[in-house]
Design a protein around this motif. Structure first.
Motif, short mmCIF file in Angstrom:
data_model
loop_
_atom_site.label_atom_id
_atom_site.label_comp_id
_atom_site.label_asym_id
_atom_site.label_seq_id
_atom_site.Cartn_x
_atom_site.Cartn_y
_atom_site.Cartn_z
N LYS A 2 0.83 -1.20 0.00
CA LYS A 2 0.00 0.00 0.00
C LYS A 2 0.87 1.25 0.00
O LYS A 2 1.88 1.31 0.66
CB LYS A 2 -0.92 0.00 1.21
CG LYS A 2 -2.10 -0.94 1.03
CD LYS A 2 -3.21 -0.65 1.99
CE LYS A 2 -4.43 -1.48 1.61
NZ LYS A 2 -5.53 -1.30 2.50
N THR A 10 -4.87 9.49 -0.53
CA THR A 10 -5.45 8.16 -0.71
C THR A 10 -4.43 7.09 -0.34
O THR A 10 -3.27 7.18 -0.74
CB THR A 10 -5.90 7.96 -2.18
OG1 THR A 10 -6.90 8.93 -2.47
CG2 THR A 10 -6.45 6.56 -2.42
N ASP A 12 -3.79 3.22 -0.91
CA ASP A 12 -4.26 2.08 -1.70
C ASP A 12 -3.09 1.46 -2.45
O ASP A 12 -1.99 1.99 -2.43
CB ASP A 12 -5.33 2.55 -2.71
CG ASP A 12 -6.28 1.42 -3.11
OD1 ASP A 12 -5.99 0.24 -2.80
OD2 ASP A 12 -7.30 1.72 -3.73
N ARG A 52 -4.61 5.57 -7.51
CA ARG A 52 -5.86 5.11 -8.11
C ARG A 52 -6.91 6.20 -8.14
O ARG A 52 -7.77 6.22 -9.00
CB ARG A 52 -6.42 3.92 -7.32
CG ARG A 52 -5.66 2.67 -7.58
CD ARG A 52 -6.36 1.44 -7.04
NE ARG A 52 -5.52 0.29 -7.29
CZ ARG A 52 -5.52 -0.37 -8.44
NH1 ARG A 52 -6.34 -0.03 -9.40
NH2 ARG A 52 -4.70 -1.39 -8.62
#
Ligand SMILES: [Zn+2]
Length: 103
Positions: A2, A10, A12, A52
């Protein structure tokens, strides 16, 4: 692994993206073979990780000090795996047994 985005916060897994566009690549291939080939090689070489959510390339691994600070600032907390009730009671029983043996 991650990663945390420096631009939007963010947390992710990153996505792999290439620079340029597929449309330009196709047009170049249809018109002339050599520029199309050069463009394709350049696009393949430009593949990189991106956020993303916003597509930013400024990503930090969550386990680094700067990445953790950024991720926590964005409200992300690392997952903590709790032991099952069975594991806890088995651990306690073992502890009692060891305590009795030591006496
Ligand atoms: Zn982002």
């Amino acid at each position: 692994m991650k990663l945390v985005c420096k631009d939007c916060g963010t947390v992710d897994e990153p996505k792999t993206v290439a620079r340029g566009s597929m449309a330009v690549e196709i047009v170049l291939w249809l018109l002339f073979i050599v520029p199309g080939l050069i463009y394709s090689i350049w696009r393949l070489g430009s593949k990189h990780d991106a956020c993303r959510a916003c597509g930013s390339e400024k990503l930090l691994p969550v386990h680094t000090p700067a990445g953790r600070t950024l991720a926590e600032g964005a409200g992300y907390t690392a997952e903590v795996i709790k032991p099952s009730a069975g594991a806890v009671s088995a651990g306690r029983a073992l502890g009692r047994l060891v305590g009795r043996l030591k006496r």
